[in-house]
Scaffold this motif. Structure first.
Motif, PDB file in Angstrom:
ATOM      1  N   VAL A  84       0.853  -1.187   0.000  1.00 44.86           N
ATOM      2  CA  VAL A  84       0.000   0.000   0.000  1.00 44.86           C
ATOM      3  C   VAL A  84       0.888   1.237   0.000  1.00 44.86           C
ATOM      4  CG1 VAL A  84      -1.590   1.351   1.422  1.00 44.86           C
ATOM      5  CG2 VAL A  84      -1.993  -1.065   1.089  1.00 44.86           C
ATOM      6  N   ALA A  85       0.499   2.214  -0.798  1.00 48.69           N
ATOM      7  CA  ALA A  85       1.250   3.468  -0.852  1.00 48.69           C
ATOM      8  C   ALA A  85       0.289   4.612  -0.599  1.00 48.69           C
ATOM      9  CB  ALA A  85       1.912   3.633  -2.210  1.00 48.69           C
ATOM     10  N   CYS A  86       0.727   5.581   0.170  1.00 46.00           N
ATOM     11  CA  CYS A  86      -0.089   6.770   0.380  1.00 46.00           C
ATOM     12  C   CYS A  86       0.776   8.000   0.115  1.00 46.00           C
ATOM     13  CB  CYS A  86      -0.703   6.801   1.776  1.00 46.00           C
ATOM     14  SG  CYS A  86       0.444   6.924   3.127  1.00 46.00           S
ATOM     15  N   THR A  87       0.133   9.026  -0.418  1.00 45.50           N
ATOM     16  CA  THR A  87       0.824  10.267  -0.748  1.00 45.50           C
ATOM     17  C   THR A  87       0.327  11.352   0.181  1.00 45.50           C
ATOM     18  OG1 THR A  87       0.957   9.565  -3.043  1.00 45.50           O
ATOM     19  CG2 THR A  87       1.328  11.888  -2.597  1.00 45.50           C
TER      20      THR A  87
ATOM     21  N   ILE B  52      -0.316   9.956   8.542  1.00 41.21           N
ATOM     22  CA  ILE B  52      -0.293   8.678   7.831  1.00 41.21           C
ATOM     23  C   ILE B  52      -1.608   7.936   8.033  1.00 41.21           C
ATOM     24  CG2 ILE B  52       0.845   6.418   7.718  1.00 41.21           C
ATOM     25  CD1 ILE B  52       3.464   7.912   8.488  1.00 41.21           C
ATOM     26  N   VAL B  53      -2.113   7.903   9.263  1.00 43.99           N
ATOM     27  CA  VAL B  53      -3.386   7.235   9.555  1.00 43.99           C
ATOM     28  C   VAL B  53      -4.522   7.901   8.780  1.00 43.99           C
ATOM     29  CG1 VAL B  53      -5.079   6.771  11.375  1.00 43.99           C
ATOM     30  CG2 VAL B  53      -2.656   6.347  11.790  1.00 43.99           C
ATOM     31  N   ASP B  54      -4.534   9.243   8.725  1.00 46.71           N
ATOM     32  CA  ASP B  54      -5.563   9.959   7.975  1.00 46.71           C
ATOM     33  C   ASP B  54      -5.488   9.648   6.486  1.00 46.71           C
ATOM     34  OD1 ASP B  54      -6.462  11.071  10.330  1.00 46.71           O
ATOM     35  OD2 ASP B  54      -5.467  13.000  10.026  1.00 46.71           O
TER      36      ASP B  54
ATOM     37  N   SER C  50      -6.861   6.199   5.940  1.00 46.74           N
ATOM     38  CA  SER C  50      -8.316   6.129   6.109  1.00 46.74           C
ATOM     39  C   SER C  50      -9.034   6.696   4.884  1.00 46.74           C
ATOM     40  CB  SER C  50      -8.768   6.834   7.387  1.00 46.74           C
ATOM     41  OG  SER C  50      -8.585   8.215   7.276  1.00 46.74           O
ATOM     42  N   ARG C  51      -8.424   7.674   4.212  1.00 50.64           N
ATOM     43  CA  ARG C  51      -9.015   8.185   2.964  1.00 50.64           C
ATOM     44  C   ARG C  51      -8.997   7.122   1.867  1.00 50.64           C
ATOM     45  NH1 ARG C  51      -6.366  12.962   4.651  1.00 50.64           N
ATOM     46  NH2 ARG C  51      -4.552  12.557   3.336  1.00 50.64           N
ATOM     47  N   GLN C  52      -8.095   6.145   1.994  1.00 48.67           N
ATOM     48  CA  GLN C  52      -8.031   5.036   1.040  1.00 48.67           C
ATOM     49  C   GLN C  52      -8.894   3.860   1.477  1.00 48.67           C
ATOM     50  OE1 GLN C  52      -3.994   3.830   0.278  1.00 48.67           O
ATOM     51  NE2 GLN C  52      -3.347   5.883  -0.318  1.00 48.67           N
ATOM     52  N   GLY C  53      -9.592   4.011   2.606  1.00 53.42           N
ATOM     53  CA  GLY C  53     -10.465   2.943   3.093  1.00 53.42           C
ATOM     54  C   GLY C  53      -9.774   1.927   3.982  1.00 53.42           C
TER      55      GLY C  53
END
Length: 151
Positions: free
Chosen positions: A75-78, A98-100, A103-106
């Protein structure tokens, strides 16, 4: 004070373990929250009787953790952040950011699960481990990019 855990507590041990804790911790937190019972001969006997149920619960927790680890692997988040001219962040990227972003990615995880040794203060890509269960720590990729300026 010796207590027997009635649920898994990451800092102490798994369900059914007999652990030694401070009296105040047991009296003020573990016992009132029913997370543990006093280690008495009667409770030890009850523990032996319920050991099968504990083993099933541990297996379920482990299976759930491994399933979640598979979902988190790769999983990658920007995260967009304000930067100065030298590409240093004005603030920093913290566990909450990071948690937020996840959470935007479900993907819902608790802050305590993210093992970020220190806040991120520069742009770039970082591998951050997430502790899902004892010994199960998949890594996610966090990319910190400059926030778009609207002039």
């Amino acid at each position: 004070m010796k207590v027997i855990l009635t649920e898994t507590i990451e800092t102490l041990g798994i369900i059914g373990s007999e652990v030694n804790v401070a009296k105040g911790y047991a009296r003020n937190y573990l016992l009132p929250q029913e997370k543990a019972v006093l280690s008495t001969p009667a409770n030890r006997k009850r523990l032996e009787f319920e050991k099968k149920r504990f083993e099933i619960q541990i297996a379920k927790e482990k299976a759930f953790a491994e399933e979640m680890a598979k979902r988190l692997e790769g999983v990658a988040c920007t995260i967009a952040a304000k930067v100065s001219d030298e590409d240093r962040l004005y603030g920093s990227v913290t566990v909450r950011d990071i948690v937020d972003a996840l959470s935007r990615q479900g993907i819902d995880i608790r802050k305590q699960m993210v093992l970020l040794p220190e806040s991120i203060k520069n742009l770039g890509t970082y591998n951050v481990p997430v502790r899902v269960y004892k010994g199960v720590e998949p890594e996610i990729t966090v990319e910190v990019v400059p926030e778009e300026q609207s002039d």
